[in-house]
Design a protein around this motif. Structure first.
Motif, mmCIF file in Angstrom:
data_model
loop_
_atom_site.group_PDB
_atom_site.id
_atom_site.type_symbol
_atom_site.label_atom_id
_atom_site.label_comp_id
_atom_site.label_asym_id
_atom_site.label_seq_id
_atom_site.Cartn_x
_atom_site.Cartn_y
_atom_site.Cartn_z
ATOM 1 N N ALA A 170 -29.670 37.037 14.814
ATOM 2 C CA ALA A 170 -28.225 37.115 15.065
ATOM 3 C C ALA A 170 -27.648 35.780 15.517
ATOM 4 O O ALA A 170 -26.632 35.324 14.983
ATOM 5 N N VAL A 171 -28.286 35.124 16.492
ATOM 6 C CA VAL A 171 -27.773 33.867 17.036
ATOM 7 C C VAL A 171 -27.727 32.775 15.969
ATOM 8 O O VAL A 171 -26.796 31.967 15.928
ATOM 9 N N ASN A 172 -28.701 32.775 15.071
ATOM 10 C CA ASN A 172 -28.756 31.752 14.026
ATOM 11 C C ASN A 172 -28.062 32.177 12.734
ATOM 12 O O ASN A 172 -28.152 31.491 11.724
ATOM 13 N N GLU A 173 -27.362 33.318 12.810
ATOM 14 C CA GLU A 173 -26.571 33.834 11.689
ATOM 15 C C GLU A 173 -27.391 33.899 10.403
ATOM 16 O O GLU A 173 -26.976 33.428 9.348
ATOM 17 N N LEU A 174 -28.569 34.512 10.523
ATOM 18 C CA LEU A 174 -29.463 34.652 9.379
ATOM 19 C C LEU A 174 -29.335 36.050 8.778
ATOM 20 O O LEU A 174 -28.916 36.990 9.450
ATOM 21 N N VAL A 175 -29.702 36.158 7.518
ATOM 22 C CA VAL A 175 -29.678 37.429 6.807
ATOM 23 C C VAL A 175 -31.120 37.830 6.511
ATOM 24 O O VAL A 175 -31.896 37.032 5.983
ATOM 25 N N ASP A 176 -31.461 39.048 6.860
ATOM 26 C CA ASP A 176 -32.772 39.610 6.546
ATOM 27 C C ASP A 176 -32.567 40.500 5.330
ATOM 28 O O ASP A 176 -32.070 41.622 5.438
ATOM 29 N N LEU A 177 -32.908 39.990 4.161
ATOM 30 C CA LEU A 177 -32.697 40.715 2.915
ATOM 31 C C LEU A 177 -33.554 41.978 2.863
ATOM 32 O O LEU A 177 -34.654 41.997 3.400
ATOM 33 N N PRO A 178 -33.060 43.009 2.183
ATOM 34 C CA PRO A 178 -33.909 44.193 1.986
ATOM 35 C C PRO A 178 -35.184 43.795 1.232
ATOM 36 O O PRO A 178 -35.171 42.883 0.410
ATOM 37 N N LEU A 179 -36.251 44.497 1.520
ATOM 38 C CA LEU A 179 -37.536 44.228 0.881
ATOM 39 C C LEU A 179 -37.792 45.269 -0.196
ATOM 40 O O LEU A 179 -37.777 46.466 0.076
ATOM 41 N N GLY A 180 -38.020 44.814 -1.416
ATOM 42 C CA GLY A 180 -38.380 45.716 -2.502
ATOM 43 C C GLY A 180 -39.888 45.714 -2.695
ATOM 44 O O GLY A 180 -40.584 44.806 -2.259
ATOM 45 N N GLY A 181 -40.394 46.730 -3.359
ATOM 46 C CA GLY A 181 -41.800 46.750 -3.721
ATOM 47 C C GLY A 181 -42.734 47.387 -2.715
ATOM 48 O O GLY A 181 -43.820 47.828 -3.076
ATOM 49 N N ALA A 182 -42.372 47.431 -1.456
ATOM 50 C CA ALA A 182 -43.218 48.025 -0.417
ATOM 51 C C ALA A 182 -42.427 48.126 0.881
ATOM 52 O O ALA A 182 -41.453 47.409 1.074
ATOM 53 N N SER A 183 -42.852 49.010 1.747
ATOM 54 C CA SER A 183 -42.229 49.111 3.069
ATOM 55 C C SER A 183 -42.887 48.177 4.067
ATOM 56 O O SER A 183 -42.263 47.733 5.023
ATOM 57 N N PHE A 184 -44.176 47.889 3.848
ATOM 58 C CA PHE A 184 -44.954 47.070 4.773
ATOM 59 C C PHE A 184 -45.580 45.911 4.017
ATOM 60 O O PHE A 184 -45.914 46.017 2.848
ATOM 61 N N THR A 185 -45.753 44.786 4.710
ATOM 62 C CA THR A 185 -46.335 43.596 4.069
ATOM 63 C C THR A 185 -47.740 43.290 4.578
ATOM 64 O O THR A 185 -48.393 42.407 4.048
ATOM 65 N N TRP A 186 -48.172 43.993 5.611
ATOM 66 C CA TRP A 186 -49.512 43.797 6.168
ATOM 67 C C TRP A 186 -50.169 45.164 6.309
ATOM 68 O O TRP A 186 -49.581 46.097 6.873
ATOM 69 N N SER A 224 -32.859 45.657 -9.123
ATOM 70 C CA SER A 224 -32.552 46.906 -8.454
ATOM 71 C C SER A 224 -33.455 47.097 -7.238
ATOM 72 O O SER A 224 -34.649 46.885 -7.311
ATOM 73 N N TRP A 225 -32.884 47.506 -6.120
ATOM 74 C CA TRP A 225 -33.648 47.803 -4.915
ATOM 75 C C TRP A 225 -33.961 49.292 -4.858
ATOM 76 O O TRP A 225 -34.251 49.837 -3.828
ATOM 77 N N GLY A 226 -33.868 49.935 -6.002
ATOM 78 C CA GLY A 226 -34.146 51.363 -6.066
ATOM 79 C C GLY A 226 -32.922 52.098 -6.557
ATOM 80 O O GLY A 226 -31.883 51.501 -6.835
ATOM 81 N N PRO A 227 -33.023 53.408 -6.677
ATOM 82 C CA PRO A 227 -31.894 54.178 -7.186
ATOM 83 C C PRO A 227 -30.715 54.123 -6.221
ATOM 84 O O PRO A 227 -30.891 54.046 -5.011
ATOM 85 N N SER A 228 -29.519 54.158 -6.796
ATOM 86 C CA SER A 228 -28.317 54.188 -5.967
ATOM 87 C C SER A 228 -28.268 55.520 -5.233
ATOM 88 O O SER A 228 -28.589 56.560 -5.813
#
Length: 195
Positions: A100-116, A164-168
């Motif tokens: 928030a302080v650095n005004e960054l955007v965390d884009l939605p993640l496609g392909g999986a819910s977890f990365t580890w 597409s990030w999945g179905p609408s």
């Protein structure tokens, strides 16, 4: 950590190395536009987590170009990013505050819910964060978790092509049923089935 780029399209202006990050200021050869990329490997210990955020703030202070940060942050931002996590802690709050302080955007993640993934443990530790200026530079960008073959981390693809990030999501307003036009479309006594 290793950063690589196509030196036919980009030239590096400056490189900064920290304890938890490697950053490069790049200039596009064609139009001379510039942006900053920081690759990160976040610390495990609580004592070093504050140092990690301080290091990234110092990188940001050195360069005001559009900024993209990517890598293994070794922390989650919210409850749904770790399997079985059900409460917010100070580390999550610190991560969210940094974004928030650095005004960054965390884009939605496609392909999986977890990365580890390790055994039954699952978390979203890896991601790209981008500044609003970077989003103006590359407006239709998305990130996608790719299958992991060797590591317990998924590689993350940051792609400038919108996918597409999945179905609408289905949306329905009860007020639509009260509309005369809806009644006409249904033929005055039609049947509407919603599942």
């Amino acid at each position: 950590m290793l950063l690589a780029w196509d030196n036919v399209s980009w030239s590096s202006k400056e490189v900064w190395s920290g304890d938890f990050s490697l950053s490069v200021s790049l200039q596009k050869v064609v139009d001379k536009s510039e942006w900053l990329f920081s690759g990160v490997y976040g610390p495990f210990t609580t004592a070093e987590k504050g140092l990690f955020w301080e290091e990234l703030v110092k990188v940001r202070e050195r360069c005001s170009h559009p900024w993209c940060i990517g890598g293994d942050f070794n922390k989650i931002k919210e409850v749904g990013e770790r399997l079985g996590c059900n409460r917010v802690n100070n580390n999550m709050k610190g991560f969210s505050d940094f974004i928030a302080v650095n005004e960054l955007v965390d884009l939605p993640l496609g392909g999986a819910s977890f990365t580890w993934v390790r055994g039954q443990s699952r978390s979203r530790l890896d991601r790209f964060l981008i500044s609003g200026k970077w989003l103006e530079f590359v407006p239709e960008v998305f990130q996608k978790a790719l299958p992991h073959m060797v590591s317990d981390h998924c590689p993350i693809l940051l792609d400038p092509r919108m996918e597409s990030w999945g179905p609408s999501p289905f949306r329905f307003e009860i007020a639509w049923l009260e509309s005369l036009q809806m009644e006409e479309r249904l033929g005055g006594g039609g049947l509407l089935v919603i599942r």
